[in-house]
Motif scaffolding. Structure first.
Motif, PDB file in Angstrom:
ATOM      1  N   MET A  64       1.759  11.488  17.769  1.00  0.00           N
ATOM      2  CA  MET A  64       2.725  10.791  18.523  1.00  0.00           C
ATOM      3  C   MET A  64       2.207   9.613  19.222  1.00  0.00           C
ATOM      4  SD  MET A  64       5.495  12.509  18.516  1.00  0.00           S
ATOM      5  CE  MET A  64       6.372  11.950  20.001  1.00  0.00           C
ATOM      6  N   ALA A  65       0.779   9.323  19.188  1.00  0.00           N
ATOM      7  CA  ALA A  65       0.024   8.063  19.531  1.00  0.00           C
ATOM      8  C   ALA A  65      -0.059   6.980  18.470  1.00  0.00           C
ATOM      9  CB  ALA A  65      -1.223   8.510  20.084  1.00  0.00           C
ATOM     10  N   LEU A  66       0.274   7.503  17.320  1.00  0.00           N
ATOM     11  CA  LEU A  66       0.005   6.746  16.055  1.00  0.00           C
ATOM     12  C   LEU A  66       0.842   5.623  16.101  1.00  0.00           C
ATOM     13  CD1 LEU A  66      -0.701   9.116  13.007  1.00  0.00           C
ATOM     14  CD2 LEU A  66      -2.151   7.328  13.956  1.00  0.00           C
ATOM     15  N   PRO A  67       2.192   5.713  16.371  1.00  0.00           N
ATOM     16  CA  PRO A  67       3.026   4.244  16.297  1.00  0.00           C
ATOM     17  C   PRO A  67       2.443   3.216  17.374  1.00  0.00           C
ATOM     18  CG  PRO A  67       4.344   6.376  16.296  1.00  0.00           C
ATOM     19  CD  PRO A  67       2.894   7.030  16.568  1.00  0.00           C
ATOM     20  N   GLY A  68       2.114   3.571  18.460  1.00  0.00           N
ATOM     21  CA  GLY A  68       1.836   2.680  19.545  1.00  0.00           C
ATOM     22  C   GLY A  68       0.574   2.009  19.221  1.00  0.00           C
ATOM     23  N   ARG A  69      -0.600   2.884  18.259  1.00  0.00           N
ATOM     24  CA  ARG A  69      -1.915   2.166  17.957  1.00  0.00           C
ATOM     25  C   ARG A  69      -1.753   1.498  16.776  1.00  0.00           C
ATOM     26  NH1 ARG A  69      -4.768   7.462  18.323  1.00  0.00           N
ATOM     27  NH2 ARG A  69      -5.293   7.202  16.249  1.00  0.00           N
ATOM     28  N   LEU A  70      -0.481   1.651  15.886  1.00  0.00           N
ATOM     29  CA  LEU A  70      -0.347   0.929  14.682  1.00  0.00           C
ATOM     30  C   LEU A  70       0.589  -0.077  14.625  1.00  0.00           C
ATOM     31  CD1 LEU A  70      -0.633   3.923  12.327  1.00  0.00           C
ATOM     32  CD2 LEU A  70      -2.426   2.418  12.743  1.00  0.00           C
ATOM     33  N   ALA A  71       1.395  -0.109  15.678  1.00  0.00           N
ATOM     34  CA  ALA A  71       2.663  -1.198  15.737  1.00  0.00           C
ATOM     35  C   ALA A  71       2.246  -2.791  15.699  1.00  0.00           C
ATOM     36  CB  ALA A  71       3.243  -1.196  17.123  1.00  0.00           C
ATOM     37  N   VAL A  72       1.058  -3.316  16.169  1.00  0.00           N
ATOM     38  CA  VAL A  72       0.885  -4.325  16.327  1.00  0.00           C
ATOM     39  C   VAL A  72      -0.029  -4.804  14.907  1.00  0.00           C
ATOM     40  CG1 VAL A  72      -0.939  -6.241  17.393  1.00  0.00           C
ATOM     41  CG2 VAL A  72       0.388  -4.723  18.928  1.00  0.00           C
ATOM     42  N   ASP A  73      -0.739  -4.056  14.483  1.00  0.00           N
ATOM     43  CA  ASP A  73      -1.693  -4.294  13.026  1.00  0.00           C
ATOM     44  C   ASP A  73      -0.371  -4.220  12.072  1.00  0.00           C
ATOM     45  OD1 ASP A  73      -3.972  -4.032  14.538  1.00  0.00           O
ATOM     46  OD2 ASP A  73      -4.173  -2.248  13.991  1.00  0.00           O
ATOM     47  N   VAL A  74       0.379  -3.348  11.943  1.00  0.00           N
ATOM     48  CA  VAL A  74       1.357  -3.171  10.836  1.00  0.00           C
ATOM     49  C   VAL A  74       2.459  -4.211  10.853  1.00  0.00           C
ATOM     50  CG1 VAL A  74       3.276  -1.729   9.913  1.00  0.00           C
ATOM     51  CG2 VAL A  74       1.364  -0.487  10.687  1.00  0.00           C
ATOM     52  N   ALA A  75       2.747  -4.779  12.100  1.00  0.00           N
ATOM     53  CA  ALA A  75       3.635  -5.753  12.244  1.00  0.00           C
ATOM     54  C   ALA A  75       3.028  -7.200  11.904  1.00  0.00           C
ATOM     55  CB  ALA A  75       4.058  -6.158  13.661  1.00  0.00           C
ATOM     56  N   GLY A  76       1.676  -7.296  11.802  1.00  0.00           N
ATOM     57  CA  GLY A  76       0.935  -8.255  11.471  1.00  0.00           C
ATOM     58  C   GLY A  76       0.857  -8.466   9.861  1.00  0.00           C
ATOM     59  N   THR A  77       1.162  -7.517   9.158  1.00  0.00           N
ATOM     60  CA  THR A  77       1.055  -7.351   7.468  1.00  0.00           C
ATOM     61  C   THR A  77       2.199  -8.260   6.960  1.00  0.00           C
ATOM     62  OG1 THR A  77       2.200  -5.470   7.438  1.00  0.00           O
ATOM     63  CG2 THR A  77      -0.210  -5.150   7.848  1.00  0.00           C
TER      64      THR A  77
END
Length: 198
Positions: free
Chosen positions: A133-146
């Motif tokens: 459940m913590a994955l989306p919060g941890r990955l949101a910024v990194d994935v949005a910047g791709t």
């Protein structure tokens, strides 16, 4: 001058004192001593002193009751009620011995109650759920910047591998089970002694 305290030796699992065996059999301590003198049951040497092996003593006592019941039948004593009574005693004592043996195995960590296994498994599942459940919060910024889906997929895959590596390091911890057993025993001792006092 300070006196040295003698450290109490821990009881050996599967062994008990005279009063405990008397309680298990529903007899008096004197009756247990008489059965010992008669050679029906035997005391064994343990680190904590002379003790009775619960399983061995129960089997010996059950055999004694059977032989006694058979002797009464041969003497012409009405079999039905006496035999039923002895057979009921035998079943009760065998069940108590089995419970005592399972409790000894539980204290040694050889056997675990299904409720403890379920609770520990549930704890692990909650840990897995929380990590996922913590994955989306941890990955949101990194994935949005791709700039493309392949790069986003690689970031997500790397993070999932990291989480899975964490889970692969999970090991069975016998001390956690032992702690649960001690907590339950303390709770039972506290609540059962309170009931007996009333």
């Amino acid at each position: 001058m300070a006196t040295k305290r003698k450290e109490k030796t821990a009881e050996s699992p599967g062994y008990c004192k005279t009063e405990d065996l008397a309680n298990l059999f529903g007899l008096s301590g004197q009756s247990i001593n008489q059965l010992t003198r008669d050679g029906v049951i035997k005391r064994r040497d343990t680190p904590a002193g002379k003790r009775y092996n619960v399983v061995e003593s129960t089997r010996a006592y059950v055999q004694y009751l059977r032989e006694r019941a058979a002797g009464r039948a041969e003497k012409g004593i009405p079999e039905s009620k006496e035999l039923e009574k002895f057979e009921a005693e035998v079943r009760i004592k065998q069940a108590k011995a089995q419970i005592a043996e399972l409790e000894a195995q539980e204290l040694q960590g050889i056997m675990h109650r299904s409720a403890d296994v379920a609770a520990m498994t549930e704890d692990l599942l909650y840990t897995v759920r929380d990590s996922l459940m913590a994955l989306p919060g941890r990955l949101a910024v990194d994935v949005a910047g791709t700039s493309d889906a392949a790069e986003a997929a690689e970031i997500i895959k790397r993070e999932i591998c990291f989480v899975m590596k964490d889970f692969s390091a999970y090991n069975y911890d016998p001390e956690k089970y032992a702690e649960r057993v001690r907590e339950r025993m303390d709770w039972q001792a506290e609540h059962c002694s309170g009931e007996n006092d009333e």
